[in-house]
Design an enzyme around this catalytic site. Structure first.
Site, PDB file in Angstrom:
ATOM      1  N   PRO A   1      40.917  46.924  36.905  1.00 49.10           N
ATOM      2  CA  PRO A   1      42.079  47.443  36.171  1.00 49.10           C
ATOM      3  C   PRO A   1      43.310  47.433  37.093  1.00 49.10           C
ATOM      4  O   PRO A   1      43.220  47.874  38.240  1.00 49.10           O
ATOM      5  CB  PRO A   1      41.657  48.872  35.798  1.00 49.10           C
ATOM      6  CG  PRO A   1      40.159  48.858  35.823  1.00 49.10           C
ATOM      7  CD  PRO A   1      39.765  47.826  36.854  1.00 49.10           C
TER       8      PRO A   1
ATOM      9  N   GLY B   1      46.993  48.011  38.808  1.00 53.93           N
ATOM     10  CA  GLY B   1      47.971  49.078  39.028  1.00 53.93           C
ATOM     11  C   GLY B   1      47.444  50.426  38.581  1.00 53.93           C
ATOM     12  O   GLY B   1      48.188  51.268  38.085  1.00 53.93           O
TER      13      GLY B   1
ATOM     14  N   GLY C   1      45.076  52.437  40.469  1.00 53.01           N
ATOM     15  CA  GLY C   1      44.467  53.273  41.512  1.00 53.01           C
ATOM     16  C   GLY C   1      43.066  52.829  41.881  1.00 53.01           C
ATOM     17  O   GLY C   1      42.326  53.568  42.530  1.00 53.01           O
TER      18      GLY C   1
ATOM     19  N   ASP D   1      42.372  51.814  51.562  1.00 55.40           N
ATOM     20  CA  ASP D   1      42.093  50.853  50.484  1.00 55.40           C
ATOM     21  C   ASP D   1      41.708  49.488  51.052  1.00 55.40           C
ATOM     22  O   ASP D   1      40.698  48.895  50.646  1.00 55.40           O
ATOM     23  CB  ASP D   1      43.320  50.698  49.563  1.00 55.40           C
ATOM     24  CG  ASP D   1      43.550  51.926  48.699  1.00 55.40           C
ATOM     25  OD1 ASP D   1      42.896  52.953  48.925  1.00 55.40           O
ATOM     26  OD2 ASP D   1      44.400  51.859  47.777  1.00 55.40           O
TER      27      ASP D   1
END
Ligand code: MEV
Length: 332
Positions: free
Chosen positions: A111, A113, A115, A162
């Site tokens: 998915p 944008g 997070g 990330d």
């Protein structure tokens, strides 16, 4: 003809987003959604030309490596700027030349944008594919640092969690740039997308501002750090009930930091009411996704509750695999 394909997973932050930017520990786990980057030598391009085609983003862009040598990168297309910065870094060791045109195709089922590490995953897969394309062998630590350069363009002052989890895969405990691998629990995870974009950069700045302004605010950040440490034995024992409880507490603390949104709260409450062990926002917040931990017999109820509350549910699995080369062919 040369063709290289690399892939990198998306991720969730289980505990500790935002506080991790302030040197607290956090836990992130890779998920079974991924980005694929394919680079091939393309005859319609001349030497030193790079053509990006981000198929799922419906965007494309062509640039010459000569333009990457300038100090100012202002004229570069904003969407592709983080990726150009990574390529610039890699090419600075190759005199900014490539002997033929390179077409870079980016596709992803993460998915976007939201997070879930969509940007870090592209940066990691691109760094891996491009270094392999140029025939250089680089360590995962170097891939992660290259991807971090892209993350800085998108998020300002990211912690580095990330790009680390998208590079190394599995579960990681991240603290001050140090990574410790941790076991991943065998439990069901439901991700609920609010459909609104997450606002990582803006909210990281807001937390930074409030952290300077209020002394007590630091205690919320420290409390999240303590929660992360207390979660480690629960992860080792696969204690879904305890981890769920910590998720809901972490959500409350994130709300106190000011990084939730009415939509996220709505999905979190709906999942809790449907019998999930616990739920929280994940990633930058302000929009994007929440996660719910649940027993297998409540999966359907939790997914339905997320739909009824206006969200889009995904059932995901935790993934051990980090960045990898899927295909590398070199022919003359
Ligand atoms: C974003 O996935 C997580 C944040 O903690 C930012 C960061 O760690 O760079 C909000």
């Amino acid at each position: 003809m040369e063709i290289v394909t690399a892939s990198a997973p998306g991720k969730i932050i289980l505990f500790g987003e935002h506080s991790v930017v302030h040197r607290m520990p956090a836990i992130a786990i890779a998920v079974n959604k991924q980005t694929t980057v394919t680079i091939d030598q393309n005859e319609s391009l001349t030497e030193n030309e790079i053509f990006f085609n981000a198929t799922d983003y419906h965007r494309s862009y062509k640039i010459s490596t000569e333009n990457l040598q300038h100090d100012s990168l202002t004229p570069i297309n904003q969407f592709f700027l983080p990726f150009c910065v990574i390529i610039r870094e890699i090419l600075s060791k190759n005199n900014f030349t490539i002997p033929y045109g390179a077409r870079i195709t980016i596709s992803s089922n993460i998915p976007k944008g939201a997070g879930m590490g969509s940007s870090a995953s592209v940066s990691v897969a691109l760094a891996k594919a491009f270094t392999e394309f140029l025939g250089s062998s680089v360590s995962n630590d170097e891939i992660s640092s290259l991807a971090y350069r892209g993350e800085q363009i998108i998020h300002g002052t990211p912690s580095g969690i990330d790009n680390s989890v998208c590079t190394f895969g599995g579960g990681i405990l991240f603290e001050n740039g140090n990574i410790t691998k941790i076991p991943i629990p065998d439990i069901s995870i439901i991700v609920g997308d609010t459909g609104k974009p997450r606002q990582t950069k803006k909210l990281v700045e807001k937390v930074g501002f409030l952290n300077k302004k209020w002394d007590f605010y630091k205690e919320i950040i420290t409390a999240i750090g303590s929660l992360v440490r207390e979660s480690i034995p629960l992860l080792e024992n696969g204690d879904g009930v305890g981890l769920g409880e910590l998720c809901s507490i972490n959500h409350g603390l994130l709300e106190a930091l000011g990084v939730s949104s009415p939509e996220l709260n709505h999905l979190v409450e709906a999942a809790q009411a449907a019998g999930a062990w616990g739920a929280k926002l994940t990633g930058g917040g302000g929009g994007g996704c929440m996660i719910a931990l649940t027993s297998d017999n409540r999966v359907k109820d939790v997914k339905n509750a997320i739909i009824n509350a206006g969200g889009h549910p995904y059932q995901m699995k935790f993934a051990q695999k980090g960045v990898s080369i899927q295909k590398s062919e070199k022919e003359n």
